[in-house]
Design a protein around this motif. Sequence first.
Motif, short mmCIF file in Angstrom:
data_model
loop_
_atom_site.label_atom_id
_atom_site.label_comp_id
_atom_site.label_asym_id
_atom_site.label_seq_id
_atom_site.Cartn_x
_atom_site.Cartn_y
_atom_site.Cartn_z
N PHE A 362 0.89 -1.18 0.00
CA PHE A 362 0.00 0.00 0.00
C PHE A 362 0.92 1.21 0.00
O PHE A 362 2.13 1.06 0.18
N GLU A 363 0.36 2.37 -0.23
CA GLU A 363 1.19 3.57 -0.24
C GLU A 363 1.68 3.87 1.17
O GLU A 363 0.88 3.94 2.10
N THR A 364 2.99 4.01 1.34
CA THR A 364 3.58 4.24 2.66
C THR A 364 2.94 5.44 3.36
O THR A 364 2.67 6.46 2.72
N ILE A 365 2.68 5.28 4.65
CA ILE A 365 2.17 6.39 5.48
C ILE A 365 3.33 6.90 6.32
O ILE A 365 3.66 6.31 7.35
N PRO A 366 4.00 8.00 5.89
CA PRO A 366 5.12 8.54 6.66
C PRO A 366 4.60 9.79 7.38
O PRO A 366 4.46 10.85 6.78
N ALA A 367 4.32 9.70 8.68
CA ALA A 367 3.59 10.77 9.35
C ALA A 367 4.42 11.38 10.47
O ALA A 367 4.75 10.72 11.44
N GLY A 369 5.03 14.29 13.53
CA GLY A 369 4.34 15.19 14.46
C GLY A 369 2.83 15.01 14.41
O GLY A 369 2.32 13.90 14.51
N PRO A 370 2.08 16.12 14.21
CA PRO A 370 0.61 16.05 14.24
C PRO A 370 0.03 15.15 13.14
O PRO A 370 -1.07 14.63 13.31
N HIS A 371 0.76 14.95 12.05
CA HIS A 371 0.25 14.07 10.99
C HIS A 371 0.07 12.64 11.49
O HIS A 371 -0.75 11.89 10.99
N ALA A 372 0.89 12.26 12.49
CA ALA A 372 0.80 10.90 13.02
C ALA A 372 -0.53 10.66 13.73
O ALA A 372 -0.93 9.52 13.96
N ALA A 373 -1.23 11.75 14.06
CA ALA A 373 -2.53 11.61 14.73
C ALA A 373 -3.63 11.24 13.73
O ALA A 373 -4.77 10.96 14.13
N ILE A 374 -3.30 11.26 12.42
CA ILE A 374 -4.29 10.88 11.39
C ILE A 374 -3.95 9.45 10.94
O ILE A 374 -2.98 9.24 10.22
N PRO A 375 -4.74 8.45 11.39
CA PRO A 375 -4.35 7.06 11.13
C PRO A 375 -4.13 6.74 9.64
O PRO A 375 -3.28 5.95 9.30
N HIS A 376 -4.92 7.36 8.74
CA HIS A 376 -4.77 7.06 7.31
C HIS A 376 -4.16 8.24 6.57
O HIS A 376 -4.53 8.56 5.44
N TYR A 377 -3.21 8.90 7.21
CA TYR A 377 -2.57 10.08 6.61
C TYR A 377 -1.98 9.74 5.25
O TYR A 377 -1.37 8.69 5.04
N HIS A 378 -2.18 10.67 4.32
CA HIS A 378 -1.68 10.49 2.96
C HIS A 378 -0.71 11.64 2.70
O HIS A 378 -1.12 12.80 2.70
N ALA A 379 0.58 11.33 2.54
CA ALA A 379 1.56 12.40 2.34
C ALA A 379 1.60 12.82 0.88
O ALA A 379 1.74 11.98 0.00
N THR A 380 1.45 14.12 0.63
CA THR A 380 1.54 14.64 -0.74
C THR A 380 2.59 15.74 -0.77
O THR A 380 3.07 16.17 0.28
N GLU A 381 2.90 16.22 -1.97
CA GLU A 381 3.86 17.33 -2.09
C GLU A 381 3.40 18.52 -1.25
O GLU A 381 4.21 19.22 -0.66
N GLU A 382 2.08 18.73 -1.21
CA GLU A 382 1.54 19.89 -0.47
C GLU A 382 1.60 19.68 1.04
O GLU A 382 1.90 20.59 1.80
N SER A 383 1.29 18.44 1.48
CA SER A 383 1.23 18.20 2.93
C SER A 383 2.60 17.88 3.52
O SER A 383 2.80 17.94 4.72
N ASN A 384 3.54 17.54 2.63
CA ASN A 384 4.87 17.06 3.05
C ASN A 384 5.47 17.94 4.16
O ASN A 384 5.55 19.14 4.04
N ARG A 385 5.88 17.29 5.24
CA ARG A 385 6.29 18.01 6.44
C ARG A 385 7.67 17.51 6.86
O ARG A 385 8.00 16.34 6.67
N LYS A 386 8.48 18.41 7.44
CA LYS A 386 9.79 17.99 7.95
C LYS A 386 9.64 17.23 9.25
O LYS A 386 8.70 17.47 10.02
N LEU A 387 10.57 16.30 9.50
CA LEU A 387 10.58 15.58 10.77
C LEU A 387 11.20 16.52 11.82
O LEU A 387 12.39 16.82 11.73
#
Length: 593
Positions: A362-367, A369-387
Motif C-alpha cells: 500500500f502507499e507508505t504512510i510517513p507521518a 508530528g501532528p500528521h501521526a494523529a491521522i491514522p490514514h494520513y496520505h503524504a503529498t507534495e503539499e502536505s509534506n512536512r519535515k521531521l
Amino acid sequence: MTDTHKTRVTRLRAELKRQKLTGFFVPRADEFQGEYVPEYAERLRWLTNFRGSAGVAIVTLKKAAIFIDGRYVIQVRQQVDEKIFAPFHLMEEPPAKWIARNLKKGDRLGFDPWLVTAEQAKRLSEACAAVGASFVPVDSNPIDAVWTDQPQPPMVELAVQPTQFAGRTAAEKLKDLRKGLGNVDAVVLTQPDSVAWLFNLRGFDVPHTPVVAAYAILPAKGKAQLFIAAEKLTAEVRQHLRSIATTHAPKDIGTALRALGKAKARVLIDPAWTSERIRALLAKAKATLVTGPDPVLLPKARKNRTEQEGARNAQTRDGVAVSRFLCWLEREAPKGGLTELDAAENLKAFREVTGELKDLSFETIPASGPHAAIPHYHATEESNRKLGRNEIFLVDSGAQYIDGTTDITRTVIVGTPTAEMKDRFTRVLKGMIDLTMARFPKGTTGSQLDILARQHLWSAGLDFDHGTGHGVGAYLSVHEGPARISKSDRTPLEPGMILSNEPGFYKQGDYGIRIENLVMVHEAKTVTGGDRPMLGFDTLTLAPIDRRLIDVALLSDAERKWLDAYHARVLKEVGDHLAGDELAWLKKACAPL
Ligand code: ZN
Ligand code: ZN
C-alpha cells in the motif's frame, strides 16, 4: 476545479433526464468490489473530486449528497465543493436515511447493478420502496455517457503463481473446494483475490494488490469457467489453465449464467460481494440461488505450510529492509531537513535493494508530528512536512514479495520524548504484547481478544478509533477477510491465519502512536493440567521497537520478558544479514531493557 465538477453534475443531470431517472447512486467501486479501483472506475472521484478510499454519492435532479466515513470528515471538505454536494456521515446518516428524507413517490433512483452488491441493492431498494420510489438498475452507466475522456480498463498480462510459493496446485485447490460444496451445483466467484488464490494467478491492473479482475464459475463437475479479457492471457497462463478451466470474454458471463438457469442448477453466491447484476441474471434465468460466504475465503485465509514458510521468509527479508531504514533514520533525522516523502522514498529504496520487491503493499504512510494523529494520513507534495526535533515520526508501510505480503508500523522519536508520549507509547506496546501472548480456545473470535490490545488505554480513559487487526494475504491483498481483530468481529480464528496486531493512540493536532506486527495463529503447546486444545499467535514481523519511547516501569515482568526475547530474535534473524555500523546499531536497538 469547482467549475469542472459543477459542469459534470449538470451534464449528468441532463443524461439522467434522458434516461428518465430522477437520480443516480454513485459508489466508489468497480465490478469486483475490491479495495483498489482502477482509473476508469473512479467515477465518484471524477464526479465529486473526492479522493478517499470509500464513499458514495447520490445525485438527483435538484440535490446532491456525498457520504463518507469518520476517516474522511476533514478531507471531504477540502476536496469536494459543499455547495454542490452536501456531506453526510456514511454510518450515522447513511444513504438509506437520506433516501427516506429526500425521495418521494414515483421517483426513480438509478444505479449501475455491476457496481452495487446484491446485499446493498436489497437494502437500498427497500429504502426507496418505503417512500414509494424505486431503485432502478440501468443498462448503461450515465456517468460513462458524459465522461468523455474516461480511461480504458487496464489490460496487464497475468502471471502464474508458482506452486513452489502457492503450496498447492490450482487443480488440487479446485478439488478441495468441490469436496465442500454439498448439494450445490455451481459457485460463482466474483472476488478478485479469491480468483487469484484459487487459480494460482496474479494480476497487475491496480497498484499494490496483485489480484485478478475476473469472474469464475466453478461447477461441481467439469472444468471451471474463467471470464477474463483475452489480452491478459499469456501463452504461459493459457497453458497453466488448460486442464482446469476454459476462458471466456467477460461479456459472455450472462450467457453462462443463463445456461445455469436452464439446467435448473443450485448456484452459490456471496451476496455481500457479488454484484446485483449477477444475482439478477441468475434469478431471471430461474436458477436456484443459494446464498453463503464465498467458499474460497477460509481456505485462502488459512495459509498452508508453504505459504507460512513464504510469509516467514518475506518477513525476514522485509525486517532487514525496515531495520536498515530505522538505522538510517536515527542517523539522518536529528540533522534536520528530512521530510516525510524523503523518508518514504528511502524506505522503499531499502526494500528495492533486496532485489525481491514486487510492489509496496500500500502507499507508505510517513507521518511526522501532528500528521501521526491521522491514522490514514496520505503524504503529498503539499502536505509534506519535515521531521521535527523532539517529535514523533510514525511510519506504516508494507511490501509485496512473491512469497508473502508484509505490513508493519513503527513509531520513533526524533530527539527526546515527553513523559506523556512515553506513557501512551508504553500503553500501546503493552496492548500489542498482551494480545500477542494470548492463549485462547478454538472458536474464539477476534472481538473476544480485542480488549487485550486496548485494556491499558481504557484504564487511562483512552482508546483508538480503528480495528486492532486485519487479515493479510499471501502475495495478495494487505487487507484480507474474513477474520479480523476488532470490537465486532464474528469469525473464529484458525491456525494459519495471518493477522495484523496494531493498536494505537492518537492525540489530535499533536502526535500519534501505532505499533504493528503481523502474527500468525498456531496451535499452542498444551498447558500442563489443561484439558482442551488452545491456539496462540506467532509473531512474523521482525524490526526493533523504539526503546527510547518505553517507560520500563509500566511494563509487567512478562511483557518485559516478551520484548527482550523479541528483540533477541530480531537481532539474531535480522542481524545475520547486517554488518558494520548497521549491525552495531541493531545490537544497541535490540539490547535488553
Ligand atoms: Zn500497516
Ligand atoms: Zn495493517
